[in-house]
Design an enzyme around this catalytic site. Structure first.
Site, PDB file in Angstrom:
ATOM      1  N   ASP A  73       0.877  -1.184   0.000  1.00 22.67           N
ATOM      2  CA  ASP A  73       0.000   0.000   0.000  1.00 22.67           C
ATOM      3  C   ASP A  73       0.911   1.230   0.000  1.00 22.67           C
ATOM      4  O   ASP A  73       0.886   2.057   0.909  1.00 22.67           O
ATOM      5  CB  ASP A  73      -0.963  -0.001   1.199  1.00 22.67           C
ATOM      6  CG  ASP A  73      -0.264   0.052   2.547  1.00 22.67           C
ATOM      7  OD1 ASP A  73      -0.862   0.603   3.508  1.00 22.67           O
ATOM      8  OD2 ASP A  73       0.889  -0.413   2.660  1.00 22.67           O
ATOM      9  N   ASP A 132       6.867   1.248   2.583  1.00 20.98           N
ATOM     10  CA  ASP A 132       6.676   0.289   1.483  1.00 20.98           C
ATOM     11  C   ASP A 132       7.701   0.564   0.384  1.00 20.98           C
ATOM     12  O   ASP A 132       8.248  -0.351  -0.231  1.00 20.98           O
ATOM     13  CB  ASP A 132       5.282   0.434   0.871  1.00 20.98           C
ATOM     14  CG  ASP A 132       4.141   0.251   1.855  1.00 20.98           C
ATOM     15  OD1 ASP A 132       3.941   1.141   2.704  1.00 20.98           O
ATOM     16  OD2 ASP A 132       3.465  -0.771   1.778  1.00 20.98           O
ATOM     17  N   VAL A 162       2.608  -6.180   2.855  1.00 20.59           N
ATOM     18  CA  VAL A 162       2.998  -5.115   3.788  1.00 20.59           C
ATOM     19  C   VAL A 162       1.939  -4.000   3.849  1.00 20.59           C
ATOM     20  O   VAL A 162       2.255  -2.832   4.134  1.00 20.59           O
ATOM     21  CB  VAL A 162       4.387  -4.541   3.428  1.00 20.59           C
ATOM     22  CG1 VAL A 162       5.473  -5.574   3.688  1.00 20.59           C
ATOM     23  CG2 VAL A 162       4.443  -4.042   1.989  1.00 20.59           C
ATOM     24  N   HIS A 185       9.149  -0.450   9.145  1.00 19.99           N
ATOM     25  CA  HIS A 185       8.291  -1.636   9.256  1.00 19.99           C
ATOM     26  C   HIS A 185       8.440  -2.592   8.066  1.00 19.99           C
ATOM     27  O   HIS A 185       8.920  -3.711   8.212  1.00 19.99           O
ATOM     28  CB  HIS A 185       6.827  -1.201   9.352  1.00 19.99           C
ATOM     29  CG  HIS A 185       6.551  -0.208  10.442  1.00 19.99           C
ATOM     30  ND1 HIS A 185       6.675  -0.499  11.776  1.00 19.99           N
ATOM     31  CD2 HIS A 185       6.150   1.089  10.389  1.00 19.99           C
ATOM     32  CE1 HIS A 185       6.374   0.567  12.497  1.00 19.99           C
ATOM     33  NE2 HIS A 185       6.047   1.540  11.698  1.00 19.99           N
ATOM     34  N   ASP A 186       8.047  -2.179   6.888  1.00 20.00           N
ATOM     35  CA  ASP A 186       7.849  -3.088   5.754  1.00 20.00           C
ATOM     36  C   ASP A 186       9.107  -3.761   5.216  1.00 20.00           C
ATOM     37  O   ASP A 186       9.070  -4.961   4.901  1.00 20.00           O
ATOM     38  CB  ASP A 186       7.132  -2.344   4.612  1.00 20.00           C
ATOM     39  CG  ASP A 186       5.728  -1.918   5.009  1.00 20.00           C
ATOM     40  OD1 ASP A 186       5.144  -1.068   4.315  1.00 20.00           O
ATOM     41  OD2 ASP A 186       5.217  -2.416   6.038  1.00 20.00           O
TER      42      ASP A 186
HETATM   43  O1  RIB Z   1       1.800  -0.152  10.955  1.00 23.51           O
HETATM   44  C1  RIB Z   1       2.764  -0.051   9.941  1.00 23.51           C
HETATM   45  C2  RIB Z   1       2.189  -0.434   8.616  1.00 23.51           C
HETATM   46  O2  RIB Z   1       1.135   0.463   8.285  1.00 23.51           O
HETATM   47  C3  RIB Z   1       3.208  -0.315   7.476  1.00 23.51           C
HETATM   48  O3  RIB Z   1       2.926  -1.286   6.503  1.00 23.51           O
HETATM   49  C4  RIB Z   1       2.963   1.063   6.942  1.00 23.51           C
HETATM   50  O4  RIB Z   1       3.281   1.159   5.548  1.00 23.51           O
HETATM   51  C5  RIB Z   1       1.482   1.213   7.122  1.00 23.51           C
HETATM   52  O5  RIB Z   1       0.861   0.615   6.005  1.00 23.51           O
HETATM   53 CA    CA Z   2       2.658  -0.640   4.171  1.00 22.07          CA
END
Ligand code: RIB
Ligand code: CA
Length: 305
Positions: free
Chosen positions: A9, A14, A123, A237-238
């Site tokens: 997304d 990402d 992700v 995160h991703d």
């Molecule tokens: O909580 C983090 C996630 O939410 C990640 O994938 C970020 O891109 C958002 O989509």
């Molecule tokens: Ca994401």
């Protein structure tokens, strides 16, 4: 060679996952599906196409779901900007464009044609995978593995209990986590520990290359958005999900079942670990070798145009 399909997304982290997958020789990106999440599908698709074109990746890109299975759509633009990818400005694209085929159809077709050979990296909200499993339940067991960024077993990041990707489509997350697919889950408990420091960003800013420049523009606005909200350094995160595919031994995991709260209310989208010694559980990431992760980002960006 790890053959992967990315479901994204595309927001700012990402984008790092896409650059990492594109720049590591061990990975072959077979397809990318853009789904609604951080921002609406039109923007996540545009952002995905722009990042892949920047990285010189010519793989097919598909449109996934434009809304969650059941709930009203929620977005996370405050961390990613109105477009979902605030920061970089892109020239008109020369080659990347969206395929006509529906993303969920394409996912089912590719997994069935390549049984146990494709790793799915998801992700964003899990809507696309849930729709694929509903269309053809065998797909869950025909994926080599599914690596997911989502959930939290401590503090949430969109409500006090829920992480964004599971909160954005709890019903889809619940369906995927109980599908019997070979799942690896990167929850906030692990991903929030990997952050981009100003020193490391300044080091990237001294380097050459268009992909590195776009990465830096993304990370500058990601840093600014975190600072504006008093949330410290931006969290990666991703891309951890992509790093896992390179060397799973660099990630400490535990095996358990994961339940998702699908009752609308205070804990909607909350994820809970349930101890299990049976099969069909989820490998939950607890920790990752952070210097090793950054060495992969270094190598990937140096490998890209
Ligand atoms: O909580 C983090 C996630 O939410 C990640 O994938 C970020 O891109 C958002 O989509
Ligand atoms: Ca994401």
């Amino acid at each position: 060679m790890e053959r992967i399909i990315l479901d994204v997304d595309t927001g700012l982290d990402d984008a790092v996952a896409l650059f990492l997958a594109a720049g590591l020789d061990e990975i072959s990106i077979e397809a990318v599906i853009a789904t609604a999440g951080n921002v609406g599908l039109d923007n996540t698709l545009e952002n995905t196409l722009n990042i892949l074109e920047t990285a010189g990746v010519k793989c097919p890109v598909y449109k996934g779901a434009d809304k969650p299975l059941v709930r009203n759509p929620v977005q996370a633009g405050d961390f990613h900007g109105k477009s979902g990818l605030d920061g970089p400005v892109f020239a008109p694209r020369k080659f990347q464009h969206a395929q006509e085929e529906d993303g969920i159809e394409a996912l089912v077709r590719m997994v069935r044609k390549n049984p146990h050979q494709l790793s799915i990296v998801s992700v964003g909200p899990l809507t696309d995978l849930a729709l694929a499993f509903r269309k053809d339940p065998s797909v869950a067991l025909l994926c080599k593995q599914i690596v997911v960024m989502g959930g939290s077993f401590s503090q949430g990041n969109v409500t006090e209990h829920a992480e964004f990707n599971t909160f954005a489509d709890p019903e889809a997350a619940s369906l995927v986590f109980s599908s019997g697919a070979k799942l690896v889950l990167f929850p906030l408990d692990c991903t929030r520990r990997v952050t981009l420091s100003p020193t490391r960003l300044a080091d990237f800013q001294r380097r050459q290359g268009l992909s590195t420049a776009v990465f830096c523009a993304c990370m500058e606005s990601y840093t600014a958005n975190y600072t504006k909200r008093g949330q410290g350094e931006p969290q990666m995160h991703d891309p951890l999900c992509v790093a896992y595919l390179i060397d799973p031994s660099k990630v400490e995991t535990e095996h358990c079942r994961v339940a998702v709260d699908t009752d609308p209310g205070r804990t909607y989208g909350k994820t809970t670990k349930i101890p299990t010694d049976s099969d069909g559980g989820v490998l939950v990431a607890k920790d990752i070798d952070i210097p090793w992760f950054w060495s992969l980002v270094d190598r990937a960006l140096a490998n890209l145009p």
